[in-house]
Design an enzyme around this catalytic site. Structure first.
Site, PDB file in Angstrom:
ATOM      1  N   ASP A  11       0.848  -1.203   0.000  1.00  0.00           N
ATOM      2  CA  ASP A  11       0.000   0.000   0.000  1.00  0.00           C
ATOM      3  C   ASP A  11       0.879   1.248   0.000  1.00  0.00           C
ATOM      4  O   ASP A  11       1.542   1.540   0.986  1.00  0.00           O
ATOM      5  CB  ASP A  11      -0.902  -0.041   1.251  1.00  0.00           C
ATOM      6  CG  ASP A  11      -1.842   1.146   1.319  1.00  0.00           C
ATOM      7  OD1 ASP A  11      -1.885   1.938   0.344  1.00  0.00           O
ATOM      8  OD2 ASP A  11      -2.535   1.278   2.345  1.00  0.00           O
ATOM      9  N   ASP A 191      -8.176 -14.088 -18.910  1.00  0.00           N
ATOM     10  CA  ASP A 191      -9.122 -14.659 -17.950  1.00  0.00           C
ATOM     11  C   ASP A 191     -10.149 -15.569 -18.655  1.00  0.00           C
ATOM     12  O   ASP A 191     -10.698 -15.183 -19.697  1.00  0.00           O
ATOM     13  CB  ASP A 191      -9.841 -13.481 -17.272  1.00  0.00           C
ATOM     14  CG  ASP A 191     -10.704 -13.897 -16.106  1.00  0.00           C
ATOM     15  OD1 ASP A 191     -10.163 -14.385 -15.113  1.00  0.00           O
ATOM     16  OD2 ASP A 191     -11.947 -13.724 -16.197  1.00  0.00           O
ATOM     17  N   GLU A 245      -6.055 -18.602 -19.039  1.00  0.00           N
ATOM     18  CA  GLU A 245      -6.755 -19.400 -18.038  1.00  0.00           C
ATOM     19  C   GLU A 245      -7.782 -20.226 -18.813  1.00  0.00           C
ATOM     20  O   GLU A 245      -8.817 -19.708 -19.234  1.00  0.00           O
ATOM     21  CB  GLU A 245      -7.450 -18.517 -17.003  1.00  0.00           C
ATOM     22  CG  GLU A 245      -8.097 -19.368 -15.917  1.00  0.00           C
ATOM     23  CD  GLU A 245      -9.089 -18.619 -15.034  1.00  0.00           C
ATOM     24  OE1 GLU A 245      -9.314 -19.055 -13.908  1.00  0.00           O
ATOM     25  OE2 GLU A 245      -9.658 -17.599 -15.481  1.00  0.00           O
TER      26      GLU A 245
END
Ligand code: GLC
Length: 496
Positions: A11, A191, A245
């Site tokens: 972060d 994806d 994928e």
């Protein structure tokens, strides 16, 4: 290839969610580890119903992650350190907030109506076919009351499926690839890419396959689409790559998505993501993976990702996770590491009140601990709880410790870099008896043998592994012993 789940890596702006500035501050970690490339799970503009796998603008980075500018800076910084960058591209569906879908939904006569998969209700008013949505225990169709038609969503209702049988959709999606290739991106992870060619017919699935709709669709049209995607990639000066994928689980199904070398360069084989810590099971999965992805194909090897429990959790011990590292990094395959496995992280325990993922995948997505301070290097409360033992397993702590998981990972990664035999060598499974698995790799005059002891007992070293020890998963081991310790993996130089 090292997979980063951007929300959970580091972060930089103190809002509790990882971002690209945070990533840039941690490049040393990647360089010290010794990875060649990073794959970033989706960073594009998204309402985050599926944490970025619902894209509302394929050509802009979400401000939550720092926007386009932060990405440009990160890309340059990674390239300067010799690390290539692969982006997650979600071609099967967009967000329902994508302007394409907003327009498509607006009326039956919208020019974008046929960019998505709209169908009239079945005669009884129900959904047009019997497909079920992943993550939801209900049909993959939602009725749009205003226009009286159903739209298809193989995942959440907030992830409408694009219609790739429409040439305008195909052209627009090719443009999104060109956009990022022109900015210097080295490749894409695509994806659920096996779903894009579902075509126009959308036939009912046999009853027993309905509950697994997304692993049951396997249509010839997808291959045609992939060949054209490959032409777009090959036309880039950097020859961008794509790993798909392809979530299909039957033997031989996935490798077909490499085509005749003219479709995907790489595709995941998810059998390794489900395999238990058992010599029999691993031997079977490795043998199948190697046989199916024999030359001229090339396999991947993946033990963990952002969708499944981590293998440290699955295998149940640190010693096993250490052996798994030596195993995966000496395989004939492109190994995919999931950020945090180099720290030996387990899945976090998520109290019910903090569950945020629609499919309960939060545990493996817990933030990476960087320091042993109470905040673990996260300036604000992180979006998910830390994994167990976060202080002891923090990256800073492990870097100083030559016996840590982090230090272990560096060693086979360095060997792989130095020795062509570990990258390009041939592969032959050895007959090492019931409790061991082992393989031999040969390249020119070089040969290595990897052996893993999957039993709880010491086992005699097989004759095939006689040679010079290159690495062991057991900390402090610097020469070959007569026996392999329980859960020990070794790699040995056996060249004549
Ligand atoms: C893939 C992603 C998963 C996502 C789904 C829908 O399986 O890995 O995280 O939820 O596709 O995009």
């Amino acid at each position: 290839m090292y997979q980063i789940y951007p929300r959970s890596f580091a972060d930089g702006n103190g809002d509790g969610v990882g971002d690209l500035v945070g990533m840039r501050e941690r490049i040393d970690h990647l360089v010290d580890l010794g990875v060649d490339a990073v794959w970033l799970s989706p960073i594009f503009v998204s309402p985050m119903a599926d944490f970025g796998y619902d894209v509302a603008d394929y050509c802009r980075v979400d401000p939550l992650f720092g926007g386009d500018e932060a990405f440009g800076t990160l890309l340059t910084a990674l390239h300067e350190r010799g690390i290539r960058v692969v982006l997650d591209w979600v071609p099967n569906h967009s967000s329902d907030q994508h302007p394409w879908f907003v327009e498509s939904r607006s009326s039956r006569s919208s020019p974008k109506r046929d960019w998505y998969v709209w169908r009239d209700p079945a005669p009884d008013g129900g959904p047009p076919n019997n497909w079920l949505a992943q993550f939801l225990d209900r049909p993959a169709w939602t009725l749009d009351e205003a226009t009286g038609q159903y739209y298809l969503h193989l995942f959440l209702d907030r992830q409408p499926d694009l219609d790739w049988s429409n040439p305008d959709v195909e052209a627009a999606m090719h443009e999104t690839l060109r956009h990022w290739m022109e900015r210097g991106v080295d490749g894409f992870r695509a994806d659920v890419v096996h779903l894009i060619g579902k075509g126009r017919e959308l036939r009912d699935l046999p009853e027993e396959l309905r509950g697994m709709t997304v692993v049951a669709i396997d249509e010839p049209f997808t291959h045609e689409l992939l060949r054209r995607i490959r032409s777009v990639l090959d036309a880039s000066p950097q020859q961008a790559m794509m790993v798909g994928e392809v979530y299909l689980l039957q033997p031989g199904q996935v490798v077909r998505y490499l085509g005749a070398g003219d479709e995907l360069q790489l595709a995941f084989d998810f059998r390794t993501v489900h395999v238990p810590w058992s010599a029999d099971a691993l031997r079977r999965v490795i043998a199948a993976n190697q046989a199916e992805f024999a030359e001229p194909a090339w396999p991947t090897f993946v033990l963990s990702n952002h969708d499944q429990p981590r293998h440290r959790t699955r295998f149940g011990s640190n010693a096993r996770a250490r052996a798994a590292a030596v195993m995966s990094l000496t395989m004939r395959a492109t190994p995919f590491l999931f950020a945090g496995e180099e720290l030996g992280l387990e899945d976090a325990v998520i109290p019910a009140a903090r569950v945020v993922d629609p499919d309960g995948r939060d545990g493996c997505r817990a933030p990476l601990p960087w320091t042993d301070a109470p905040d673990h290097g996260w300036p604000a409360d992180a979006w998910l709880p830390f994994p167990p033992d976060a202080g002891r397993l923090a990256a800073d702590v492990q870097r100083r410790d030559p016996t840590s998981m982090f230090s272990l990972y560096r060693s086979p990664l360095r060997l792989r870099r130095e020795r062509a035999v570990l990258r390009r060598g041939s592969f032959e499974l050895l007959d090492t008896g019931a409790e061991l698995i082992g393989w031999r790799r040969v390249h020119g005059a070089d040969a290595t043998v990897t052996v893993v002891n999957l039993s709880d007992e010491p086992v005699d070293l097989p004759a095939a592994a006689a040679g010079v020890l290159l690495a062991s998963s057991v900390a402090g081991r610097d020469r070959l012993e007569q026996q392999l310790a329980p859960d020990e993996a070794i790699v040995v130089d056996v060249a004549a």
